[in-house]
Design a protein around this motif. Structure first.
Motif, PDB file in Angstrom:
ATOM      1  N   ALA A 277       0.875  -1.184   0.075  1.00  6.11           N
ATOM      2  CA  ALA A 277      -0.002   0.030  -0.125  1.00  6.11           C
ATOM      3  C   ALA A 277       0.828   1.395  -0.138  1.00  6.11           C
ATOM      4  N   SER A 278       1.907   1.330   0.854  1.00  5.84           N
ATOM      5  CA  SER A 278       2.845   2.540   0.713  1.00  5.84           C
ATOM      6  C   SER A 278       3.590   2.630  -0.392  1.00  5.84           C
ATOM      7  N   PHE A 279       3.945   1.609  -1.084  1.00  5.51           N
ATOM      8  CA  PHE A 279       4.625   1.933  -2.335  1.00  5.51           C
ATOM      9  C   PHE A 279       3.542   2.301  -3.427  1.00  5.51           C
ATOM     10  N   LEU A 280       2.273   1.813  -3.499  1.00  6.12           N
ATOM     11  CA  LEU A 280       1.248   2.279  -4.411  1.00  6.12           C
ATOM     12  C   LEU A 280       0.884   3.846  -3.993  1.00  6.12           C
ATOM     13  N   LEU A 533      -7.497   0.740   0.490  1.00  7.57           N
ATOM     14  CA  LEU A 533      -6.560   1.701   0.010  1.00  7.57           C
ATOM     15  C   LEU A 533      -5.776   1.161  -1.262  1.00  7.57           C
ATOM     16  N   THR A 534      -5.542  -0.045  -1.427  1.00 13.79           N
ATOM     17  CA  THR A 534      -4.817  -0.716  -2.701  1.00 13.79           C
ATOM     18  C   THR A 534      -5.660  -0.540  -3.651  1.00 13.79           C
ATOM     19  N   THR A 535      -6.746  -0.960  -3.561  1.00 12.94           N
ATOM     20  CA  THR A 535      -7.663  -1.096  -4.632  1.00 12.94           C
ATOM     21  C   THR A 535      -7.862   0.330  -5.334  1.00 12.94           C
ATOM     22  N   ALA A 536      -8.036   1.319  -4.512  1.00 15.09           N
ATOM     23  CA  ALA A 536      -8.089   2.622  -4.858  1.00 15.09           C
ATOM     24  C   ALA A 536      -7.168   3.286  -5.725  1.00 15.09           C
ATOM     25  N   THR A 537      -5.706   2.994  -4.863  1.00 12.00           N
ATOM     26  CA  THR A 537      -4.736   3.544  -5.758  1.00 12.00           C
ATOM     27  C   THR A 537      -4.251   2.931  -7.207  1.00 12.00           C
ATOM     28  N   VAL A 538      -4.431   1.609  -6.981  1.00 12.75           N
ATOM     29  CA  VAL A 538      -4.250   0.864  -8.264  1.00 12.75           C
ATOM     30  C   VAL A 538      -5.160   1.523  -9.344  1.00 12.75           C
ATOM     31  N   THR A 539      -6.408   1.324  -9.013  1.00  9.29           N
ATOM     32  CA  THR A 539      -7.426   1.839 -10.418  1.00  9.29           C
ATOM     33  C   THR A 539      -7.095   3.274 -10.684  1.00  9.29           C
ATOM     34  N   VAL A 540      -6.750   4.180  -9.635  1.00 11.28           N
ATOM     35  CA  VAL A 540      -6.507   5.593 -10.265  1.00 11.28           C
ATOM     36  C   VAL A 540      -5.197   5.737 -10.977  1.00 11.28           C
ATOM     37  N   LEU A 541      -4.109   4.685 -10.624  1.00 14.87           N
ATOM     38  CA  LEU A 541      -3.102   4.842 -11.381  1.00 14.87           C
ATOM     39  C   LEU A 541      -3.155   4.169 -12.945  1.00 14.87           C
ATOM     40  N   ALA A 558     -12.570   0.971 -15.049  1.00 15.60           N
ATOM     41  CA  ALA A 558     -12.050   1.439 -13.681  1.00 15.60           C
ATOM     42  C   ALA A 558     -12.770   0.327 -12.841  1.00 15.60           C
ATOM     43  N   PHE A 559     -14.046   0.123 -13.093  1.00 18.63           N
ATOM     44  CA  PHE A 559     -14.763  -0.833 -12.395  1.00 18.63           C
ATOM     45  C   PHE A 559     -14.103  -2.248 -12.337  1.00 18.63           C
ATOM     46  N   MET A 560     -13.863  -2.611 -13.564  1.00 22.87           N
ATOM     47  CA  MET A 560     -13.147  -4.064 -13.884  1.00 22.87           C
ATOM     48  C   MET A 560     -11.731  -4.010 -13.309  1.00 22.87           C
ATOM     49  N   ILE A 561     -11.218  -3.025 -13.221  1.00 23.96           N
ATOM     50  CA  ILE A 561      -9.634  -2.978 -12.704  1.00 23.96           C
ATOM     51  C   ILE A 561     -10.033  -3.170 -11.006  1.00 23.96           C
ATOM     52  N   GLY A 562     -10.788  -2.373 -10.339  1.00 23.77           N
ATOM     53  CA  GLY A 562     -11.144  -2.515  -8.932  1.00 23.77           C
ATOM     54  C   GLY A 562     -11.404  -3.941  -8.629  1.00 23.77           C
ATOM     55  N   GLY A 563     -12.563  -4.431  -9.313  1.00 29.88           N
ATOM     56  CA  GLY A 563     -12.916  -5.800  -9.140  1.00 29.88           C
ATOM     57  C   GLY A 563     -12.027  -7.260  -9.807  1.00 29.88           C
TER      58      GLY A 563
END
Length: 629
Positions: A277-280, A533-541, A558-563
């Motif tokens: 999470a910190s890395f993301l 937190l990780t799901t949110a940051t990965v999707t934004v990236l 975005a929905f598919m990446i989060g899921g």
């Protein structure tokens, strides 16, 4: 599913001074004081498969199922009241013929003589080979065996129950445990009152047929009892009771049961999740600070030597980024139900974290989950309404109906189909009709009206305003890298959120399918926070990379990446099935993959909603910061 006996963990501002593996217990029931000679009720629960080397079945059986021929109390067993969550997770608690009196030590009490036909003997032997366990409940405490954790050396009480019998893997002989040594730990309140603080049951197999013309069972024999599958059997059930003093106070009696297996693994999982999470977060911060800030400065700069400044990258699609996506109604329904699941899971974990889900209240975790799902129906309606109106949707009536019934219908239909398999197998875990009716009433009488109220409240607030206008004619989309396609991006984007939680997932699956209680709610809560937190940051990236590739159809991506983490969860479930499970019947296979499908579906909705909401507000913030002529 396994039993979820809630165990809270104290986590406040002083978290640095409190180990995550310790917890406190808020009693759900008042202590009962016994006097010398008072009767102590012994209740029996369903027979469940035990998770030892491998789990061999997912079917539980009623203790008084006629094929087992256990001894019954005079007048027949009496059903005990249970919570809704306890019933859903397969508990069937009934009275028993065992006579236990406070401070009376007894040995070789004959319970009854039982006649077991040869056909039923084969059924019992098959259940013994599948490592089925018998479960007693005495003064609210589950029967257990005292064991030592080979990794930590800690002594604890294993609350999986005790073995129905023992199978010799070399000779293939199967012995039925028909004698039970019941050890009850007691704490002296004063000179005349006692409290039960521990229950241990050690079974043994004894061919206790009377000898020398006696009518009493012979408990002192060392010969094991083998049930014949070619002839009928007459067996004796016997038991002994021993009381042993203990210094453990009643308020701490669950501590010996609440054992956290492999605490170092939990810490490794948590530290691993925090590092990911910190890395993301660092990656997203660098993108926002170095890349986007420079882009915004350049886009907002006025070049006096040129009349026209050419756009490129993510600014080039500013007139397309808020264009209505395909199937906006389905998207809004999924987002609304996903946020509903997020709030439900978060609130339940907070209750469990602070110890409000007492282990003495069987099924309290499932009950709170069901209550939260019912009363947070307003959340799904509100989020769905605002999402749909923001996407430009106008058919609000079908959207309202789908928000309230689509996902629950799929889940309930799947569970109902699995319940038919349980009924066909005569399993005690089959949900009774009365419980099904109660859940339907909660859905139709409370959840759906709250969802409708939340939907109209969302319509009242209206859509979120877009910071830029949408062009009337959509622009062409150039070829993009393969890893930004929807399926590939979802699979790649799901790796890191899954990696942040996969170690803890092993213990959760062992609880759900292996009848092993889970108590490490401190670790689970922090893992859940890191997962969000990780799901949110990965999707934004990923969404930023998609916009930089001039692909403005980001909504479903975005929905598919989060899921996407649900894909890896299902794959992990396949690995868990291959490595830890060895089912001998088709029904258990159907049950496992049916429940795994439900868990993966709910995880997909939850992660997808987190990803979409995070990406949407990040994009709003991004395009609010630039100047568009």
């Amino acid at each position: 599913m396994g039993r979820h006996r809630g165990r809270g963990r104290l986590l406040a501002l002083a978290i640095a001074f409190i180990p995550l593996s310790t917890a406190f217990y808020l009693p759900g029931t008042a202590p009962r004081d016994y006097r010398y000679g008072d009767s102590i009720e012994v209740y029996v629960n369903s027979l469940t498969p035990m998770l030892n080397s491998k789990l061999r079945s997912l079917i539980s059986y009623d203790y008084y199922d006629q094929v087992f021929h256990f001894c019954q109390p005079d007048g027949g067993p009496v059903k005990q009241p249970e919570s809704l969550g306890s019933i859903l997770f397969g508990d069937r608690i009934l009275s028993s013929p065992y006579q236990v009196d406070m401070m009376y030590n007894t040995s070789c009490n004959t319970l009854c003589r039982s006649h077991v036909p040869k056909d039923d003997a084969k059924f019992i032997n098959d259940r013994i080979k599948e490592d089925y366990g018998v479960n007693f409940i005495i003064d609210g405490l589950p029967s257990s065996e005292m064991r030592q954790d080979v990794k930590t050396g800690e002594i604890f009480l294993d609350a999986q129950g005790f073995n129905l019998g023992k199978a010799d893997p070399q000779t293939q002989q199967v012995a039925l445990n028909n004698h039970y040594d019941i050890w009850i730990q007691y704490h002296v309140k004063d000179n005349a009152q006692y409290r039960v603080v521990g229950v241990m049951v050690y079974p043994s197999s004894r061919d206790s047929s009377p000898v020398d013309g006696s009518s009493a069972a012979n408990c002192k024999t060392d010969r094991p009892l083998f049930l014949s599958e070619t002839n009928d059997n007459d067996i004796y059930y016997t038991y002994s009771v021993n009381f042993i003093p203990s210094d453990i106070p009643w308020g701490l009696r669950w501590d010996a049961y609440l054992h956290v297996f492999d605490p170092k693994i939990h810490w490794f999982s948590l530290i691993n999740s925090l590092i990911i999470a910190s890395f993301l977060v660092f990656m997203v911060a660098m993108v926002l600070y170095r890349t986007i800030t420079k882009d915004i400065s350049r886009y907002n700069a006025i070049d006096l030597s040129e009349d026209v400044q050419e756009d490129y990258g993510w600014k080039l699609v500013h007139g397309e980024v808020f264009r209505v996506p395909d199937r906006p109604m389905v998207l809004s329904v999924f987002v609304g139900n996903g946020i509903h699941l997020l709030i439900m899971a978060g609130v339940t974990l907070i209750f469990a974290l602070f110890g409000f889900l007492s282990p003495s209240n069987r099924g309290s975790l499932a009950t709170v989950l069901l209550i939260c799902w019912t009363f947070f129906g307003c959340v799904s309606g509100y989020v769905s309404a605002r999402t749909y109106s923001t996407l430009g949707g106008e058919q609000w009536k079908p959207n309202l109906v789908l928000t309230a019934i689509l996902v629950p219908t799929v889940v309930f239909a799947t569970i109902g189909l699995l319940n038919l398999f349980l009924i066909g197998s005569s399993a005690s875990g089959a949900v009774p009709f009365g419980t099904i009716l109660a859940i339907l009433l909660l859905w139709f009488v409370i959840s759906i009206p709250l969802s409708v109220a939340g939907y109209f409240y969302g319509l009242k607030h209206g859509p979120f305003p877009h910071p830029v206008r949408v062009n009337p004619i959509p622009r062409q989309i150039p070829p993009k890298p393969w890893y930004l396609n929807t399926l590939q991006a979802a699979i790649l984007g799901g790796i890191l959120p899954f990696g942040a939680a996969f170690v803890e997932l092993y213990f959760v699956l062992s609880s759900l399918f292996g009848n092993r209680a889970y108590y490490a709610f401190g670790f689970l809560f922090l893992t859940f926070v890191v997962l969000v937190l990780t799901t949110a940051t990965v999707t934004v990236l990923f969404t930023y990379f998609i916009l930089c590739a001039e692909e403005y159809r980001w909504h479903w991506r975005a929905f598919m990446i989060g899921g996407g983490q649900a894909f890896w969860l299902f794959a992990y479930g396949l690995w868990y099935w291959a490595s830890r499970l060895s089912f001998d019947n088709f029904t258990s296979v159907v049950l496992y993959f049916g429940y795994l499908f439900i868990v993966a579906l709910l995880d997909f909705l939850l992660g997808g909603a987190i990803g979409y909401i995070s990406a949407y507000f990040a994009i709003r913030r991004l395009y609010t910061s630039i100047r568009v002529d």
